[in-house]
Structures are given as structure tokens and as C-alpha cells.
Design an enzyme around this catalytic site. Sequence first.
Site, PDB file in Angstrom:
ATOM      1  N   ARG A 178       0.767  -1.172  -0.040  1.00 14.99           N
ATOM      2  CA  ARG A 178      -0.036   0.083   0.117  1.00 14.99           C
ATOM      3  C   ARG A 178       0.861   1.176  -0.001  1.00 14.99           C
ATOM      4  O   ARG A 178       0.177   2.182  -0.188  1.00 14.99           O
ATOM      5  CB  ARG A 178      -0.893  -0.045   1.116  1.00 14.99           C
ATOM      6  CG  ARG A 178      -2.011  -0.899   0.776  1.00 14.99           C
ATOM      7  CD  ARG A 178      -3.373  -0.700   2.021  1.00 14.99           C
ATOM      8  NE  ARG A 178      -3.088  -1.421   3.243  1.00 14.99           N
ATOM      9  CZ  ARG A 178      -3.493  -1.362   4.371  1.00 14.99           C
ATOM     10  NH1 ARG A 178      -4.300  -0.394   4.583  1.00 14.99           N
ATOM     11  NH2 ARG A 178      -3.100  -2.324   5.418  1.00 14.99           N
ATOM     12  N   ASN A 204       0.854   1.474   7.033  1.00 10.09           N
ATOM     13  CA  ASN A 204       0.798   0.889   6.070  1.00 10.09           C
ATOM     14  C   ASN A 204       0.477   1.520   4.752  1.00 10.09           C
ATOM     15  O   ASN A 204       0.877   1.140   3.557  1.00 10.09           O
ATOM     16  CB  ASN A 204      -0.590  -0.056   6.080  1.00 10.09           C
ATOM     17  CG  ASN A 204      -0.700  -1.052   7.154  1.00 10.09           C
ATOM     18  OD1 ASN A 204       0.297  -1.901   7.206  1.00 10.09           O
ATOM     19  ND2 ASN A 204      -1.664  -0.955   8.228  1.00 10.09           N
ATOM     20  N   ARG A 220      27.056  27.269   2.758  1.00 10.82           N
ATOM     21  CA  ARG A 220      27.500  25.907   2.480  1.00 10.82           C
ATOM     22  C   ARG A 220      28.623  25.485   3.124  1.00 10.82           C
ATOM     23  O   ARG A 220      29.159  26.025   4.120  1.00 10.82           O
ATOM     24  CB  ARG A 220      27.779  25.903   0.852  1.00 10.82           C
ATOM     25  CG  ARG A 220      26.479  26.410  -0.087  1.00 10.82           C
ATOM     26  CD  ARG A 220      26.958  26.548  -1.557  1.00 10.82           C
ATOM     27  NE  ARG A 220      27.665  25.247  -2.075  1.00 10.82           N
ATOM     28  CZ  ARG A 220      28.822  25.535  -3.012  1.00 10.82           C
ATOM     29  NH1 ARG A 220      28.803  26.578  -3.540  1.00 10.82           N
ATOM     30  NH2 ARG A 220      29.215  24.383  -3.605  1.00 10.82           N
ATOM     31  N   LYS A 238      31.146  29.303   0.605  1.00 11.95           N
ATOM     32  CA  LYS A 238      31.613  27.969   0.749  1.00 11.95           C
ATOM     33  C   LYS A 238      32.970  27.745   1.025  1.00 11.95           C
ATOM     34  O   LYS A 238      33.602  28.567   0.713  1.00 11.95           O
ATOM     35  CB  LYS A 238      31.200  27.482  -0.715  1.00 11.95           C
ATOM     36  CG  LYS A 238      31.481  25.875  -0.745  1.00 11.95           C
ATOM     37  CD  LYS A 238      32.083  25.563  -1.961  1.00 11.95           C
ATOM     38  CE  LYS A 238      33.799  25.744  -2.041  1.00 11.95           C
ATOM     39  NZ  LYS A 238      34.426  25.319  -3.095  1.00 11.95           N
ATOM     40  N   ASN A 298      36.830  31.406  -7.733  1.00  7.11           N
ATOM     41  CA  ASN A 298      37.605  30.396  -7.266  1.00  7.11           C
ATOM     42  C   ASN A 298      37.847  29.151  -8.260  1.00  7.11           C
ATOM     43  O   ASN A 298      38.670  28.474  -7.853  1.00  7.11           O
ATOM     44  CB  ASN A 298      37.122  29.921  -6.100  1.00  7.11           C
ATOM     45  CG  ASN A 298      35.841  29.313  -6.057  1.00  7.11           C
ATOM     46  OD1 ASN A 298      34.984  29.656  -6.868  1.00  7.11           O
ATOM     47  ND2 ASN A 298      35.463  28.421  -5.307  1.00  7.11           N
ATOM     48  N   TYR A 299      37.398  29.227  -9.273  1.00  5.07           N
ATOM     49  CA  TYR A 299      37.296  28.068 -10.065  1.00  5.07           C
ATOM     50  C   TYR A 299      37.887  28.243 -11.730  1.00  5.07           C
ATOM     51  O   TYR A 299      37.125  29.255 -12.059  1.00  5.07           O
ATOM     52  CB  TYR A 299      35.707  27.368 -10.143  1.00  5.07           C
ATOM     53  CG  TYR A 299      35.606  26.320 -10.832  1.00  5.07           C
ATOM     54  CD1 TYR A 299      36.324  25.022 -10.831  1.00  5.07           C
ATOM     55  CD2 TYR A 299      34.654  26.042 -11.821  1.00  5.07           C
ATOM     56  CE1 TYR A 299      36.283  23.781 -11.358  1.00  5.07           C
ATOM     57  CE2 TYR A 299      34.606  24.737 -12.721  1.00  5.07           C
ATOM     58  CZ  TYR A 299      35.460  23.636 -12.288  1.00  5.07           C
ATOM     59  OH  TYR A 299      35.347  22.618 -13.024  1.00  5.07           O
TER      60      TYR A 299
HETATM   61 CA    CA Z   1      -1.270  -5.237  10.259  1.00  8.92          CA
END
Ligand code: CA
Length: 454
Positions: free
Chosen positions: A15, A224, A330, A348, A383-384
Site C-alpha cells: 500500500r 501501511n 554551504r 562555501k 575560485n574556479y
Molecule cells: Ca497489520
Amino acid sequence: MKLSVIILAAGQGTRMKSALPKVMHKLAGMPMLEHVYKRSLELGAEDIHIVFGHGGEHLHDYCSDFNVEWVLQDEQLGTAHAVMQASPHIDNDHTVLILYGDVPLIKSTTLETLVDKVTSDTITLLTVELPDPAGYGRIIREGGEVTAIVEHKDATDAQRDITEVNTGILALQAGYLNSCLSRIDNNNVQGEYYLTDVIELAVKDGKKVITTNPDNSYEVEGVNDRSQLARLERIKQQELAEAIMADGVTVVDPSRIDIRGELEIGNDSTIDINCIFEGKTKIGNNVSIGAGCIITDSKIADGCVIKPYSVIEQAVIDGGVEVGPFARLRPGTHLKENSKVGNFVEAKNTLLGEGSKASHLTYLGDTEIGSKVNIGAGTITCNYDGANKHKTVIKDGAFIGSDTQLVAPVTVGANATIGAGSTITRDTEDGELTLSRSAQKTIRGWERPKKKTR
Ligand code: CA
Ligand code: UD1
């Protein structure tokens, strides 16, 4: 007496309509099965056995850090059959406690009371009164003593009127459990091996059945479907909110908070609505958390003000710091005392020194910033380079003019000033003004382009 726990988790969980095994669905940020596992540990269980079924093979992978015996129940032939897969491996003189992977809110105090009453002559059973007992096994009593459990499908109309039901949770000695299991048949409406038949056998064998009850019926509620899961989630959240309020924290609306992990928070702190706390977070005293903040695995010291809609992950924030609104911190961000990160600032792997400020619209990545530094609006650390990350160092007292790009690796000297709109590619001198923009000029008589007319 030594304790062994068997957790039944072999049900298909159809279910839930999910590719994930039912017991792996999360409640308060943790799989339901893990909640039950943790309760077992709290009880000091010597060994824990988890009975899983087909489709549940991945449970091992998800729960690889559990210290348990994994037991496959090949076919689901009933609760007694499920228990039988594990119980022969348990020492005869242990007490066995049966729990369910999809009954996540059970409390260890409730279980302790149950387990403590087990002797070689007694079985203990957790029962509950339900206004609507349909579907549950009914507790049959004669002269007040429990004599049997009759499953709903096997019950007579008169028995169906009984409102005391079986929660399925019981405890008894392992040796005796095993002697019962071998005598249980599947002669019933469902053709299943019922664990509940243990009760009738025990009474016949002259054992006493003692019942205890949980403080709240939600403790024994099973999941359930996703609707039931959401219901229990809210109950759990209310409980977690009550606990921090009892410790002196103001929760503006306990129905609008989500704690998905461990939150430790000091007194006179305030949490406004719709905040989410994930993982392990520690917050000090007198901290104000604004509406809609998401805080994950972070530390926030006394007196901080976190303004609305800030997202903070794996960050360390020292005392008296102001963050947000709309800030994103970050992993690896460390904001030192009395510093400030304002709106639309992303940081970061960055250290922001004492009393330093980045108040507006800025990206700080892989940056080490000293104390009393002012980072102007629109400053970006580049930074990259497309392949590698590089570090930017900004020394104490520096002033970075608005809209500056700092192309890393680069160092800005102490008390240095960077003129607004500069692109800084080389280290700058201490105490001096550096800028990299062309001189302003005026072109007189220049006209704007006009739309062509045909
Ligand atoms: Ca049951
Ligand atoms: C069971 C009890 C019932 C009780 C109810 C409480 C029996 C015979 N009946 O009924 O008295 O009121 O729980 O919720 O025990 N499971 C397995 N392997 C199996 C069968 C079940 O691991 O072969 C696990 C399921 O994953 C589930 C739990 O046992 O978590 C209960 O099984 P279920 O079939 O739902 O029992 P109920 O019919 O609800």
C-alpha cells in the site's frame, strides 16, 4: 535477564506503492526501521534480529551500520512463522521481545515495563483499548485473566465487540517461545501461522499472561500507507517540539516545525514558523531563527540572529553573528564572532573573520577573510578556473569595493582598499588603494542608435 529483540519487517508494504521497502520510509528524517532499532539498543538488547522478506534484500545495504542479524523469511506464512526464522538462534534463557519495523513510535519506557515483567512462568503482552478495534486481534479474558487472542477474521460477533486489542508486541523466554512455535498450526481463516496462538498455549501450560499498556495509542500504530506515515510524522514532530519547549525554547508554532535528526538548542532561543532542522545541529542560547530557515549539520553559538529563509549546511557560526535573510551557507563556512552575512550571499569553504561583513549579493568560495573586513555588494571570488579551485585571502581591515572580482589565487593585503568594479588578478599591497578600471571619460555629442525606418 538478557534480552534479544526480533523485529518483524518481512511484510510487502504494497500500500506504500513504492520501490523502497516500507520500513525504509523515513519518519523525522530516519527510516522507520532505524527508530525501532534504536529503541532496541536503548533497552540494552544483547542481540537484535531483523526478519526481512523478498524485496527487502536491499535493507542490508541501507542499514549496513546496524549491528544486527539479518534473517530472510522466504515466504510470508504468518507472524509465528516469521518469528520462527530467528528464535532458534537465540539463547534459551534470554527474554525475547517481538517488535515491528513499521511501528516506529514505540517508546523504550513502555517496552521496559513489558520486558521487566517476564519470568519463566509469565508472558507479557502489550495491549491497548481502541474505540474502533476492527482488524485487530481481540484480547479474550476469563475472570479478568487473558486466555487467548482471537484474530478479527476468526472472531465471533460477540468477540468483535471487545475493544481491548493486541498490539502484536510481546515478550517471553526464548526457550519457552521455541517450544510454543513448534506446536502452532495454520488452522484458521487466513491459513497463517499466528504468533498470537502462543497465548492460548501458554495458558494451557499453566503460564500467566500479564498485560501492560502504552501511555498513548499512537506508540503502537503501524504504518501501511503514506497517509498513516504523515500522521505519525506530525505526532513525532509535536513530541520533538514539546521537548525543546520544555527546555526553554520558544517555538512560535509547534505544528509548523520539522526536526529531522538531532537538534540541541539552548534556552531563550526562538524558532519562527516553517523551519527544518536536519542531521546533527547544535544551537546556543538567545538565538533567533527566522521563518523558513533550513539548517543542516551546523553549529550556531549564542546570540546569533538567523533571518528568514536562510539555508545553512555544515557551517559553524560563532556568537553574535547575523545571517540573512536569504543567505546560503554551504559546507565549510565558518563565521567568526559578530560577523555578518546579508541577503543573497553564498559562502562555501570560507572563513569570515571577527566583525567582518558581506552584506549583499556576494559569492565567497574557498576564501579566508580576516577581521574587520568589508566586502562590498556584488563581490565575487572567482575560485574556479574550469579545472581547479583556488584560494582567496583577504587580510584584516581590507575594504573590497562593490562589484569586485577577485581572481584566485590572490591575496588582498591588510587594510588595503580595492576600488569598486575592479578585477583583481594579482596580490595587492597592504594599506594601499588598488583598482583596475579604465579612467572615466565623456564622449561629447555621441548619439544613441535609432530604429531604422523604411
Ligand atoms: Ca497489520
Ligand atoms: C497482527 C496480529 C494481531 C494484532 C495486529 C496489530 C497476528 C496473527 N496478528 O495482525 O493480533 O492486532 O498484528 O497490528 O500476529 N510479518 C512478517 N511475516 C509474516 C507476517 C507478518 O514479517 O509472515 C510482519 C509484517 O511485516 C507486519 C507484522 O508482521 O509488520 C504484522 O503482520 P500483519 O500481517 O500485518 O498482522 P496483522 O494481520 O495486522
